[in-house]
Design a protein around this motif. Structure first.
Motif, short mmCIF file in Angstrom:
data_model
loop_
_atom_site.label_atom_id
_atom_site.label_comp_id
_atom_site.label_asym_id
_atom_site.label_seq_id
_atom_site.Cartn_x
_atom_site.Cartn_y
_atom_site.Cartn_z
N THR A 18 0.78 -1.36 0.30
CA THR A 18 0.54 0.57 0.26
C THR A 18 0.94 0.90 0.17
OG1 THR A 18 -0.18 -0.21 2.34
CG2 THR A 18 -1.78 -0.93 1.10
N ARG A 19 -0.29 2.57 -0.86
CA ARG A 19 1.02 3.30 -0.86
C ARG A 19 0.95 4.41 1.00
NH1 ARG A 19 0.36 8.70 -2.34
NH2 ARG A 19 2.06 9.86 -4.19
N VAL A 20 2.27 4.39 0.61
CA VAL A 20 2.67 5.98 1.97
C VAL A 20 2.77 6.90 1.94
CG1 VAL A 20 3.87 3.72 2.88
CG2 VAL A 20 4.97 6.11 1.68
N PRO A 21 1.97 7.44 2.33
CA PRO A 21 1.97 9.33 2.43
C PRO A 21 3.46 10.06 2.21
CG PRO A 21 1.69 8.85 5.56
CD PRO A 21 2.06 7.28 4.26
N SER A 22 3.37 11.11 0.86
CA SER A 22 3.39 11.47 -0.24
C SER A 22 4.56 12.55 1.25
CB SER A 22 3.05 12.85 -0.59
OG SER A 22 2.80 13.62 0.00
N VAL A 23 6.22 12.48 1.09
CA VAL A 23 7.00 13.76 1.61
C VAL A 23 5.83 15.12 1.85
CG1 VAL A 23 8.39 15.47 1.25
CG2 VAL A 23 8.90 13.19 0.16
N LEU A 24 4.88 15.62 1.32
CA LEU A 24 4.60 16.74 1.72
C LEU A 24 3.56 16.24 2.84
CD1 LEU A 24 3.54 18.83 -2.04
CD2 LEU A 24 5.55 19.11 -0.06
N GLN A 25 2.92 15.36 2.65
CA GLN A 25 1.58 15.26 3.19
C GLN A 25 2.55 14.54 5.00
OE1 GLN A 25 0.44 11.74 1.38
NE2 GLN A 25 -1.98 12.67 0.97
N LEU A 26 3.31 13.98 4.91
CA LEU A 26 4.60 13.69 6.04
C LEU A 26 5.29 15.21 7.24
CD1 LEU A 26 6.25 10.13 4.75
CD2 LEU A 26 4.27 10.24 6.20
N ALA A 27 4.97 16.00 5.51
CA ALA A 27 6.02 17.14 6.38
C ALA A 27 4.77 17.82 7.07
CB ALA A 27 6.28 17.63 5.47
N GLU A 28 3.41 17.70 6.76
CA GLU A 28 2.26 18.74 7.02
C GLU A 28 1.79 17.24 8.75
OE1 GLU A 28 -2.30 19.26 6.61
OE2 GLU A 28 -1.25 19.76 4.57
N GLU A 29 1.62 15.95 8.57
CA GLU A 29 1.71 16.34 9.66
C GLU A 29 2.37 15.89 10.61
OE1 GLU A 29 0.63 11.12 11.22
OE2 GLU A 29 0.44 11.66 8.74
N PHE A 30 3.53 15.75 10.47
CA PHE A 30 4.88 16.02 11.98
C PHE A 30 5.12 17.39 11.43
CE2 PHE A 30 4.51 11.26 10.17
CZ PHE A 30 4.35 10.87 12.26
N GLN A 31 4.74 17.80 11.21
CA GLN A 31 4.93 18.88 11.48
C GLN A 31 7.17 20.00 11.39
OE1 GLN A 31 2.78 22.48 11.92
NE2 GLN A 31 1.72 20.26 10.83
N ILE A 32 7.35 19.14 10.05
CA ILE A 32 8.81 19.45 9.38
C ILE A 32 8.94 19.57 8.35
CG2 ILE A 32 9.20 16.93 11.55
CD1 ILE A 32 9.47 15.30 8.76
N ALA A 33 10.21 19.78 8.60
CA ALA A 33 10.60 20.71 6.79
C ALA A 33 10.45 19.41 5.63
CB ALA A 33 11.78 20.79 6.76
N THR A 34 10.42 19.60 4.67
CA THR A 34 9.79 18.99 3.51
C THR A 34 10.94 17.22 3.17
OG1 THR A 34 10.76 20.25 1.78
CG2 THR A 34 7.91 19.81 2.23
N MET A 35 11.92 18.14 3.40
CA MET A 35 13.89 17.55 2.99
C MET A 35 13.95 16.49 4.11
SD MET A 35 16.24 17.37 1.43
CE MET A 35 16.32 18.18 0.26
N THR A 36 13.63 16.98 5.37
CA THR A 36 13.38 15.65 6.83
C THR A 36 12.65 14.59 6.07
OG1 THR A 36 13.76 17.85 7.58
CG2 THR A 36 13.37 15.14 8.78
#
Length: 66
Positions: A18-36
């Motif tokens: 199954t697909r995991v969330p995208s970089v942008l989705q994870l950055a938003e969810e965890f309140q982190i930089a997209t590079m992280t």
């Protein structure tokens, strides 16, 4: 974030293939930089937990190594 993602794969929140969330989705969810978020997804791929399909995203490996 990396440990949370590992746990979600292990406990089946993200089942195999199954697909995991995208970089942008994870950055938003965890309140982190997209590079992280990108680095975490890359680390999960290097650990054999996920794989990437170009143009489609990252997916949980068929038999993720725990």
């Amino acid at each position: 974030m990396a440990e949370v993602m590992r746990q979600r794969i292990k406990d089946g929140t993200y089942p195999p293939r199954t697909r995991v969330p995208s970089v942008l989705q994870l950055a938003e969810e965890f309140q982190i930089a997209t590079m992280t978020a990108y680095k975490v997804l890359r680390a999960l791929r290097e650990e054999g937990l996920t794989y990437t399909e170009p143009g489609l995203g990252s997916f949980v490996a068929k038999n993720p190594k725990h």
